[in-house]
Design a protein around this motif. Structure first.
Motif, PDB file in Angstrom:
ATOM      1  N   VAL A   1      36.560  42.844  34.733  1.00  6.56           N
ATOM      2  CA  VAL A   1      35.216  42.431  34.964  1.00  6.56           C
ATOM      3  C   VAL A   1      34.056  43.332  34.655  1.00  6.56           C
ATOM      4  O   VAL A   1      33.182  43.007  34.013  1.00  6.56           O
ATOM      5  CB  VAL A   1      35.131  42.217  36.689  1.00  6.56           C
ATOM      6  CG1 VAL A   1      33.768  42.048  36.963  1.00  6.56           C
ATOM      7  CG2 VAL A   1      36.094  41.124  37.135  1.00  6.56           C
ATOM      8  N   GLU A   2      34.259  44.724  34.748  1.00  4.66           N
ATOM      9  CA  GLU A   2      33.138  45.709  34.156  1.00  4.66           C
ATOM     10  C   GLU A   2      33.032  45.412  32.703  1.00  4.66           C
ATOM     11  O   GLU A   2      31.984  45.502  32.234  1.00  4.66           O
ATOM     12  CB  GLU A   2      33.689  47.120  34.644  1.00  4.66           C
ATOM     13  CG  GLU A   2      32.951  48.102  34.172  1.00  4.66           C
ATOM     14  CD  GLU A   2      32.987  49.614  34.580  1.00  4.66           C
ATOM     15  OE1 GLU A   2      32.032  50.197  34.674  1.00  4.66           O
ATOM     16  OE2 GLU A   2      34.312  49.821  34.860  1.00  4.66           O
TER      17      GLU A   2
ATOM     18  N   ALA B   1      32.054  44.875  42.045  1.00  5.52           N
ATOM     19  CA  ALA B   1      31.184  45.214  40.807  1.00  5.52           C
ATOM     20  C   ALA B   1      29.799  45.326  41.328  1.00  5.52           C
ATOM     21  O   ALA B   1      29.249  44.067  41.609  1.00  5.52           O
ATOM     22  CB  ALA B   1      31.522  44.658  39.686  1.00  5.52           C
TER      23      ALA B   1
ATOM     24  N   ALA C   1      25.977  39.542  34.815  1.00 10.37           N
ATOM     25  CA  ALA C   1      26.260  38.903  35.982  1.00 10.37           C
ATOM     26  C   ALA C   1      27.186  37.623  35.643  1.00 10.37           C
ATOM     27  O   ALA C   1      28.115  37.336  36.245  1.00 10.37           O
ATOM     28  CB  ALA C   1      25.001  38.405  36.684  1.00 10.37           C
TER      29      ALA C   1
ATOM     30  N   VAL D   1      29.744  36.387  45.405  1.00 11.31           N
ATOM     31  CA  VAL D   1      28.581  36.984  45.043  1.00 11.31           C
ATOM     32  C   VAL D   1      27.691  37.050  46.048  1.00 11.31           C
ATOM     33  O   VAL D   1      27.317  36.243  46.762  1.00 11.31           O
ATOM     34  CB  VAL D   1      28.226  35.925  43.744  1.00 11.31           C
ATOM     35  CG1 VAL D   1      26.896  36.642  42.907  1.00 11.31           C
ATOM     36  CG2 VAL D   1      29.188  35.618  42.726  1.00 11.31           C
TER      37      VAL D   1
ATOM     38  N   ALA E   1      30.460  38.843  34.481  1.00  6.52           N
ATOM     39  CA  ALA E   1      31.228  39.222  35.521  1.00  6.52           C
ATOM     40  C   ALA E   1      31.827  38.122  36.654  1.00  6.52           C
ATOM     41  O   ALA E   1      32.929  38.228  36.881  1.00  6.52           O
ATOM     42  CB  ALA E   1      30.196  40.386  36.483  1.00  6.52           C
ATOM     43  N   VAL E   2      30.930  37.249  36.967  1.00  8.72           N
ATOM     44  CA  VAL E   2      31.504  36.224  37.967  1.00  8.72           C
ATOM     45  C   VAL E   2      32.461  35.365  37.182  1.00  8.72           C
ATOM     46  O   VAL E   2      33.462  34.901  37.874  1.00  8.72           O
ATOM     47  CB  VAL E   2      30.101  35.498  38.468  1.00  8.72           C
ATOM     48  CG1 VAL E   2      30.667  34.278  39.082  1.00  8.72           C
ATOM     49  CG2 VAL E   2      29.202  36.474  39.352  1.00  8.72           C
TER      50      VAL E   2
ATOM     51  N   ILE F   1      30.953  40.367  43.598  1.00  7.62           N
ATOM     52  CA  ILE F   1      29.880  40.890  42.866  1.00  7.62           C
ATOM     53  C   ILE F   1      28.660  40.874  43.442  1.00  7.62           C
ATOM     54  O   ILE F   1      28.442  40.081  44.291  1.00  7.62           O
ATOM     55  CB  ILE F   1      29.590  39.677  41.595  1.00  7.62           C
ATOM     56  CG1 ILE F   1      31.003  39.570  40.970  1.00  7.62           C
ATOM     57  CG2 ILE F   1      28.639  40.210  40.681  1.00  7.62           C
ATOM     58  CD1 ILE F   1      31.628  40.314  40.149  1.00  7.62           C
TER      59      ILE F   1
END
Length: 144
Positions: free
Chosen positions: A131-132, A78, A115, A46, A118-119, A17
């Protein structure tokens, strides 16, 4: 890059990410928040990419490229952005074709909530599409 959280699972391929903000402090803070809320165990890599080289507000293609390379574990990257010109910078990098790792995707999601989603999702080992989707779904989070 010192702000990159590396997976503890050794060779496990996780989606990376990248958080692109016009402010280095905002990008770093959102990265810290998302990693903290991902819980224990393996955390997806990340990296914040905020501000411009030498400080100041703006976006930097070089910082974004370096952050993407730092989090690339072979499962895709991502990229979430805060404001319009950050989106344009990422789109330009994607159009160039060789500035970002293969499998890098610009994700349309709210910056903070996306965020975190996603993480958290990437840390479970989910693929880039999941994830998206999790990050984009954060648009539906209601606060009242």
């Amino acid at each position: 890059m010192s702000d990159v959280a590396s997976p503890t699972g050794g060779d496990e391929k996780l989606v990376g990410i990248v958080l692109v903000s016009h402010s280095a402090a905002v990008a770093a803070s959102v990265a810290e928040l998302a990693k903290g809320l991902a819980g224990g165990g393996t955390t997806a890599p990340v990296a914040p990419a905020g501000g411009i080289e030498g400080g100041g507000f703006g976006t930097s293609a070089e910082l974004i490229s370096a952050a993407a390379a730092a989090v690339d574990r072979g499962a895709g990257v991502a990229v979430l952005t805060d404001l319009g010109s950050a989106v344009l910078t990422v789109k330009a990098l994607l159009a160039e074709g060789d500035e970002l790792p293969a499998g890098t995707r610009l994700v349309d999601a709210p910056f903070v909530e996306g965020a975190v989603a996603a993480v958290v999702t990437a840390s479970t080992g989910a693929d880039l599409a999941a994830v998206e989707a999790a990050a984009a779904d954060a648009y539906s989070y209601r606060k009242v």
